[in-house]
Design a protein around this motif. Structure first.
Motif, PDB file in Angstrom:
ATOM      1  N   GLU A   1      14.846  -1.883  15.098  1.00 23.87           N
ATOM      2  CA  GLU A   1      15.759  -1.974  13.961  1.00 23.87           C
ATOM      3  C   GLU A   1      15.636  -3.275  13.189  1.00 23.87           C
ATOM      4  OE1 GLU A   1      19.679  -0.898  15.205  1.00 23.87           O
ATOM      5  OE2 GLU A   1      19.051   1.103  15.827  1.00 23.87           O
ATOM      6  N   VAL A   2      14.423  -3.836  13.168  1.00 24.20           N
ATOM      7  CA  VAL A   2      14.158  -4.991  12.315  1.00 24.20           C
ATOM      8  C   VAL A   2      13.922  -4.518  10.886  1.00 24.20           C
ATOM      9  CG1 VAL A   2      12.547  -6.898  11.891  1.00 24.20           C
ATOM     10  CG2 VAL A   2      13.228  -6.332  14.223  1.00 24.20           C
ATOM     11  N   TRP A   3      13.216  -3.388  10.743  1.00 24.08           N
ATOM     12  CA  TRP A   3      12.948  -2.790   9.433  1.00 24.08           C
ATOM     13  C   TRP A   3      13.536  -1.400   9.370  1.00 24.08           C
ATOM     14  CZ3 TRP A   3       7.961  -4.939  11.247  1.00 24.08           C
ATOM     15  CH2 TRP A   3       7.710  -6.196  10.688  1.00 24.08           C
ATOM     16  N   SER A   4      13.683  -0.899   8.150  1.00 23.28           N
ATOM     17  CA  SER A   4      14.243   0.443   7.975  1.00 23.28           C
ATOM     18  C   SER A   4      13.191   1.512   8.256  1.00 23.28           C
ATOM     19  CB  SER A   4      14.770   0.597   6.543  1.00 23.28           C
ATOM     20  OG  SER A   4      13.692   0.592   5.635  1.00 23.28           O
ATOM     21  N   ARG A   5      13.640   2.738   8.392  1.00 27.14           N
ATOM     22  CA  ARG A   5      12.729   3.856   8.646  1.00 27.14           C
ATOM     23  C   ARG A   5      11.799   4.099   7.456  1.00 27.14           C
ATOM     24  NH1 ARG A   5      16.894   8.146  11.340  1.00 27.14           N
ATOM     25  NH2 ARG A   5      17.132   7.025  13.301  1.00 27.14           N
ATOM     26  N   GLN A   6      12.300   3.851   6.239  1.00 30.30           N
ATOM     27  CA  GLN A   6      11.474   4.064   5.062  1.00 30.30           C
ATOM     28  C   GLN A   6      10.267   3.133   5.061  1.00 30.30           C
ATOM     29  OE1 GLN A   6      14.796   3.627   4.902  1.00 30.30           O
ATOM     30  NE2 GLN A   6      15.529   5.614   4.190  1.00 30.30           N
ATOM     31  N   ILE A   7      10.442   1.898   5.472  1.00 32.86           N
ATOM     32  CA  ILE A   7       9.317   0.953   5.545  1.00 32.86           C
ATOM     33  C   ILE A   7       8.333   1.409   6.606  1.00 32.86           C
ATOM     34  CG2 ILE A   7       8.681  -1.403   6.182  1.00 32.86           C
ATOM     35  CD1 ILE A   7      11.214  -2.336   4.788  1.00 32.86           C
ATOM     36  N   GLY A   8       8.814   1.879   7.735  1.00 33.30           N
ATOM     37  CA  GLY A   8       7.927   2.380   8.782  1.00 33.30           C
ATOM     38  C   GLY A   8       7.147   3.600   8.338  1.00 33.30           C
ATOM     39  N   LEU A   9       7.818   4.518   7.648  1.00 29.18           N
ATOM     40  CA  LEU A   9       7.138   5.709   7.140  1.00 29.18           C
ATOM     41  C   LEU A   9       6.104   5.336   6.090  1.00 29.18           C
ATOM     42  CD1 LEU A   9       6.997   8.787   7.234  1.00 29.18           C
ATOM     43  CD2 LEU A   9       8.711   8.816   5.413  1.00 29.18           C
ATOM     44  N   LEU A  10       6.454   4.425   5.202  1.00 29.00           N
ATOM     45  CA  LEU A  10       5.510   3.984   4.186  1.00 29.00           C
ATOM     46  C   LEU A  10       4.298   3.306   4.821  1.00 29.00           C
ATOM     47  CD1 LEU A  10       4.854   3.567   1.192  1.00 29.00           C
ATOM     48  CD2 LEU A  10       6.073   1.401   1.331  1.00 29.00           C
ATOM     49  N   ALA A  11       4.533   2.498   5.835  1.00 33.38           N
ATOM     50  CA  ALA A  11       3.422   1.822   6.508  1.00 33.38           C
ATOM     51  C   ALA A  11       2.537   2.796   7.264  1.00 33.38           C
ATOM     52  CB  ALA A  11       3.964   0.762   7.465  1.00 33.38           C
ATOM     53  N   ALA A  12       3.142   3.763   7.923  1.00 33.83           N
ATOM     54  CA  ALA A  12       2.376   4.686   8.756  1.00 33.83           C
ATOM     55  C   ALA A  12       1.629   5.732   7.930  1.00 33.83           C
ATOM     56  CB  ALA A  12       3.300   5.376   9.754  1.00 33.83           C
ATOM     57  N   VAL A  13       2.259   6.264   6.902  1.00 35.83           N
ATOM     58  CA  VAL A  13       1.664   7.368   6.150  1.00 35.83           C
ATOM     59  C   VAL A  13       1.090   6.896   4.819  1.00 35.83           C
ATOM     60  CG1 VAL A  13       2.136   9.599   5.082  1.00 35.83           C
ATOM     61  CG2 VAL A  13       3.221   9.007   7.238  1.00 35.83           C
ATOM     62  N   GLY A  14       1.783   6.021   4.156  1.00 32.07           N
ATOM     63  CA  GLY A  14       1.369   5.611   2.812  1.00 32.07           C
ATOM     64  C   GLY A  14       0.094   4.791   2.769  1.00 32.07           C
ATOM     65  N   THR A  15      -0.195   4.071   3.823  1.00 31.73           N
ATOM     66  CA  THR A  15      -1.394   3.226   3.812  1.00 31.73           C
ATOM     67  C   THR A  15      -2.609   3.903   4.426  1.00 31.73           C
ATOM     68  OG1 THR A  15      -0.788   2.214   5.912  1.00 31.73           O
ATOM     69  CG2 THR A  15      -0.031   1.111   3.907  1.00 31.73           C
TER      70      THR A  15
END
Length: 84
Positions: free
Chosen positions: A29-43
């Motif tokens: 819970e350091v970052w939000s789920r949206q940042i994790g999703l963007l990092a995992a799928v968007g990149t």
């Protein structure tokens, strides 16, 4: 020159190494789920695209052969559509 598949595997490994700390940050819970999703799928497309760039200009590589075969056809079709 390493084969095409080895370039893609290396790209996936690099992607996993880069995204892993971000995913850990999401679970702690350091970052939000949206940042994790963007990092995992968007990149992922950029990472895989970057992993084949060294291979793209070699005459026996798949991207080079596909571009050599289909780029003139696509360009001619585009010009024909624009003229019509």
């Amino acid at each position: 020159m390493p084969p095409f598949e080895r370039h893609l595997r290396a790209g996936l490994v690099v992607h996993a190494v880069v995204v892993f700390p971000i995913v850990v940050g999401v679970f702690t819970e350091v970052w939000s789920r949206q940042i994790g999703l963007l990092a995992a799928v968007g990149t992922l497309p950029g990472t895989l695209g970057g992993s084949i760039v060294p291979d793209a200009d070699h005459p026996s590589s798949r991207p080079y052969r596909l571009a050599y075969r289909w780029l003139p056809v696509v360009a001619a079709g585009t010009v024909a559509l624009l003229l019509v």
